[in-house]
Design an enzyme around this catalytic site. Structure first.
Site, PDB file in Angstrom:
ATOM      1  N   ASP A 257     -19.761  19.031 -14.127  1.00 25.49           N
ATOM      2  CA  ASP A 257     -20.962  20.046 -13.770  1.00 25.49           C
ATOM      3  C   ASP A 257     -21.852  18.982 -12.858  1.00 25.49           C
ATOM      4  OD1 ASP A 257     -23.003  21.806 -13.369  1.00 25.49           O
ATOM      5  OD2 ASP A 257     -23.440  22.303 -15.542  1.00 25.49           O
TER       6      ASP A 257
HETATM    7  C1  BGC Z   1     -24.940  24.719 -13.237  1.00 24.13           C
HETATM    8  C2  BGC Z   1     -23.474  24.889 -12.947  1.00 24.13           C
HETATM    9  C3  BGC Z   1     -23.357  25.379 -11.501  1.00 24.13           C
HETATM   10  C4  BGC Z   1     -23.736  24.016 -10.882  1.00 24.13           C
HETATM   11  C5  BGC Z   1     -23.455  24.306  -9.212  1.00 24.13           C
HETATM   12  C6  BGC Z   1     -25.375  23.364 -12.322  1.00 24.13           C
HETATM   13  O1  BGC Z   1     -26.436  23.090 -12.673  1.00 24.13           O
HETATM   14  O2  BGC Z   1     -24.816  24.295 -14.708  1.00 24.13           O
HETATM   15  O3  BGC Z   1     -23.329  26.261 -13.773  1.00 24.13           O
HETATM   16  O4  BGC Z   1     -21.904  26.003 -11.274  1.00 24.13           O
HETATM   17  O5  BGC Z   1     -24.893  23.629 -10.861  1.00 24.13           O
HETATM   18  O6  BGC Z   1     -24.498  24.774  -8.600  1.00 24.13           O
END
Ligand code: BGC
Length: 841
Positions: A257
């Site tokens: 993530d």
């Molecule tokens: C989120 C993810 C997301 C990623 C990219 C993170 O803060 O938890 O679900 O895909 O950001 O935007």
């Protein structure tokens, strides 16, 4: 050459099948083997916020990824700008209903269509991997990100997620199943430790992922921010390799993530291939050091690099024939809007109805509530979509019922849910004067977002007062709820009908009117329980738990498993949803298959005849539950074991076959580390909801193992959780948060600077950011560990800078020296991008 420049005929062998990708990738393995380790390491983090580096010396070129689960959030900034929190603009895309609404459809076939539509838009916008679906389980209704997840049940979550994956990948675009694993709340999400006993973990929280991975073979999986039983998911070898790859057979790439990496070298050894977003190799030095020191095997680096090459090869191979990236062909806009509208109606749940609905030809309608003109149709954070257009209930009602028949009163502020001056009285007058009143209310956007959880389930007081006053004045009142997760409904028996529309996406306004008028049926059934009162719930005692540690003490007592086992009524039960037509479900007939392993006969399916006994077309969800009544292991009172969604014209009939999920008869044997049939007596129920049973059949399952000892004799015996104590507050370390620093003399100052910078950076981007985004920013800024600042700074900070700052905070002045001075100046210069999680180049 970037994807943008690539001519359409760049891939003459477009007729390669997707299956060729592994062969292609295997050949590319040689390229990786011949690269110096330093270059291999370079491939293991993105180039920018959204770009995955191409492989030098090959035709495996850079690919792009983009959020998100229910619509594309593609930031068209090839040089690396953008953000992962819903701030900077993105290309217009269809905002489909969010996962909560998709979940309520119980319709994998429909979700596959949504996945295919997402793939079309992704191809069009040059995106090779869509960062979704998200399928974390709804442990508690106050979870801030519940709107982005499907259900409180793992079978339903897993199968629906698998459908989205099939749709996406069938369209030539990779899926990313996220957030793996046990990311079930938002508070302190970067550092929180989810402490879950092994049976609960396997049977409840991992089960959906197991289904999605084994049934749909996603190209990628995203590891979660949090820790699981004392270890960051980003460096948990058991999770990312032994379970995911060795046991479930996952053959794709694991990415982090955004900012989730802790110890990068440990992560690579554990199976985390790709770090996102790009941070200009800020962690590369540590990886190389680990290789030099012999703590990370060069082969592990090469293997991760090979998986990057394989992902790119897959993306190139799967690209549809003749489909050039960045065609910016918007032919899909209308078609996808219509699909979004159908899906929203299919996920709308009719909670109660005294017969007022459908209102085909009302003499007059009072439409009341701020959401009728300023719709609440999606959540906030990384899944925020820049919709191609947005329908409102008021416009749709005027179109459908005729302008003169529709009167509108805003009554409450859509941003706060508070009553406007005189709003209640005007609403009451409008409602009394009309044939029927439609109240469009729910949760303000500020209440639900990625990045924080709710502390209660109530709607704003003014909104509840409005509902009560209008219901008292007009017996024919329909309450339409727009919210991403349950609200408490003390008033539930006052309206003539309650329609749970959830967050219906950009066409949600039209879909609501379709259902109100009867042009569409309310196709949804609850994929979650709506509790009477949050304090009833077993999980409430430890949700979201301490800042750094959340013990899942309720174990399997989540959602309907809790309500049925502990005999605590929900306001509306899991699986509930009324229809505009009537249904008859015939006697079930069981089918049995031999268990290949032990030769044990187990029921494998159910056949039932379903008849639409009314005149209208409609859909019905036949639900199969298994109640272990006399079995060896201690278990929840009932579990969902299968379902079928049946669409029939009035008077139509069909016999449906429903496969039974074998795991519903199994328990995870902790001692043996394997699944075992739980022998004994079960009741198989054919039902309309978890509480509304049509038929019951008794089953006997012959187990293939002695019933004791299994290590699962009782849930109480399974409290063996493996969790390190949270790290001490002092001395400060890379996982100290800005909030932790408050106790130091300069902590309050740092906190003020961070919050101030967060606010300024949001306002610089957006004139009216809205309260959800502001709250998410501020909370994320305070809860972010220091090491994540490096991961999210787009290369503007090095780990040594953070280490210098930590020395300073720990008053290690001797060590401090140049490191601290460098840290201070760098931190100041880059503060803006650090806090915002934004890459500026
Ligand atoms: C989120 C993810 C997301 C990623 C990219 C993170 O803060 O938890 O679900 O895909 O950001 O935007």
């Amino acid at each position: 050459m970037t994807d943008d420049d690539r001519p359409d005929d760049d891939h003459p062998d477009d007729d390669r099948s997707a299956d060729d990708s592994d062969a292609v990738a295997d050949n590319r393995g040689d390229i990786i083997a011949s690269m110096p380790v330093r270059e291999q390491i370079r491939l293991l983090s993105g180039r920018t916020m959204w770009a995955v580096r191409g492989i030098p010396g090959s035709d495996l070129e850079e690919i792009r990824v983009a959020d998100g689960p229910h619509g594309l959030r593609c930031q068209d900034e090839p040089d690396g700008g953008g953000d992962h929190v819903g701030m900077a603009p993105s290309l217009p895309a269809t905002c489909f209903p969010t996962a909560v609404t998709l979940g309520a459809t119980w319709d994998p076939a429909l979700l596959e269509k949504v996945g295919a539509a997402l793939a079309t838009e992704a191809i069009d916008q040059g995106v090779s991997v869509v960062l979704g679906p998200g399928l974390n389980l709804k442990r508690h209704p106050a979870g801030g990100r519940n709107f982005e997840y499907y259900s409180e049940d793992p079978l339903l979550s897993g199968r629906l997620a698998a459908a989205i994956v099939r749709g996406l990948q069938g369209g030539g675009v990779g899926a990313c199943v996220k957030h793996f694993a046990a990311n079930n709340h938002e508070s302190f999400r970067f550092v929180a430790d989810a402490v879950v006993d092994p049976r609960t973990l396997r049977e409840v929280y991992l089960r959906g992922f197991e289904i999605a991975v084994t049934e749909s073979a996603p190209w990628t999986v995203m590891c979660a921010y949090n820790q699981l039983n004392g270890r960051y998911c980003s460096e948990d070898r058991w999770l990312l390799t032994e379970l995911l790859r060795d046991e479930w057979g996952f053959d794709g790439l694991v990415m982090s993530d955004w900012g989730a990496t802790n110890d990068r070298a440990l992560g690579i050894a554990a199976g985390l291939d790709l770090q996102m977003p790009g941070c200009r190799g800020a962690f590369d030095g540590e990886i190389l050091d680990a290789v030099d020191a012999g703590t990370l095997a060069p082969e592990e680096v090469a293997q991760a690099a090979r998986r990057v090459a394989q992902l790119i090869a897959r993306a190139q191979t799967a690209r549809p024939r003749g489909g050039g990236f960045n065609a910016r062909n918007s032919a899909w806009v209308e078609e996808h809007h219509e699909l979004a509208r159908r899906v929203a109606a299919a996920g709308t749940v009719l909670l109660s109805n005294d017969g007022v609905l459908p209102i085909a030809e009302p003499a007059s309608v009072a439409v009341i509530g701020g959401f009728a003109t300023a719709p609440r149709y999606q959540g906030a954070g990384s899944s925020l979509v820049n919709s191609t257009r947005v329908d409102t209930v008021l416009d749709a009602a005027r179109d459908r019922f005729g302008n003169p028949r529709v009167r509108f009163e805003q009554a409450v502020d859509p941003v706060t849910g508070a009553l406007l001056p005189g709003g209640r009285d005007r609403a009451v007058r409008a409602a009394s004067a009309a044939d029927v009143a439609v109240l469009v209310v729910g949760l303000p956007a500020a209440d639900e977002s990625e990045g924080f959880d709710r502390s209660h389930l109530a709607m704003p007081t003014g909104t509840t007062e409005l509902v009560e006053a209008v219901c008292a004045a007009q017996p024919r009142t329909v309450v339409v709820l727009c919210n991403g997760a349950p609200v408490e409904m003390s008033w539930a028996d006052r309206p003539a009908a309650v329609l749970e529309a959830y967050l219906g996406g950009q066409a949600g306004g039209s879909a609501i009117v379709d259902v109100l008028s009867g042009d569409a049926e309310p196709g949804g059934r609850l994929a979650e329980s709506i509790p009477v009162d949050m304090s009833d719930l077993a999980a409430s005692g430890t949700f979201p738990g301490e800042p750094r540690r959340t013990e899942y003490r309720e174990q399997q007592m989540v959602g309907y498993r809790f309500h049925t086992t502990c005999e605590v009524s929900a306001r509306f039960a899991f699986g509930h949803g009324l229809s505009y037509t009537t249904w008859k479900v015939g006697e079930p007939r069981l089918t049995t298959s031999d268990d290949g392993a032990g030769g044990t006969a187990v029921p494998s399916g159910v056949e039932v005849a379903v008849t639409n006994t009314g005149k209208r077309a409609g859909s019905h969800v036949v639900q199969i539950y298994l109640d272990p009544v006399d079995t060896a292991a201690e278990r929840p009172a009932t579990v969902l074991a299968g379902w079928a969604k049946v669409h029939l014209d009035g008077g139509g009939s069909e016999t449906v076959s429903i496969a039974l999920d074998r795991r519903s008869m199994e328990v995870f044997d902790v001692e043996e580390g394997s699944w075992r049939l739980d022998p004994g007596r079960y009741l198989l129920r054919v039902a309309n909801s978890v509480l509304d049973t049509e038929h019951t059949v008794e089953l006997r399952v012959d187990g293939d193992a002695p019933s004791d000892p299994w290590g699962c004799r009782g849930l109480a015996a399974d409290r063996r959780v493996v969790s390190a104590a949270p790290p001490p507050d002092r001395p400060f370390h890379r996982n100290s948060t800005v909030d932790d620093l408050t106790t130091t003399p300069i902590g309050p100052l740092i906190r003020r600077i961070v919050i101030g910078t967060a606010r300024r950076s949001v306002r610089a981007e957006l004139s009216d950011p809205g309260p959800a985004l502001m709250r998410m920013y501020e909370q994320s800024a305070l809860e972010m560990p220091l090491r994540a600042l490096v991961a999210l700074a787009g290369g503007g900070l090095r780990l040594s800078h953070i280490d210098g700052l930590i020395d300073l905070l720990n008053r290690r002045y001797g060590l401090l020296g140049r490191r601290a001075a460098r840290a201070a100046s760098s931190a100041a210069a880059r503060a803006r991008s650090l806090v915002a999680g934004r890459t500026d180049r």
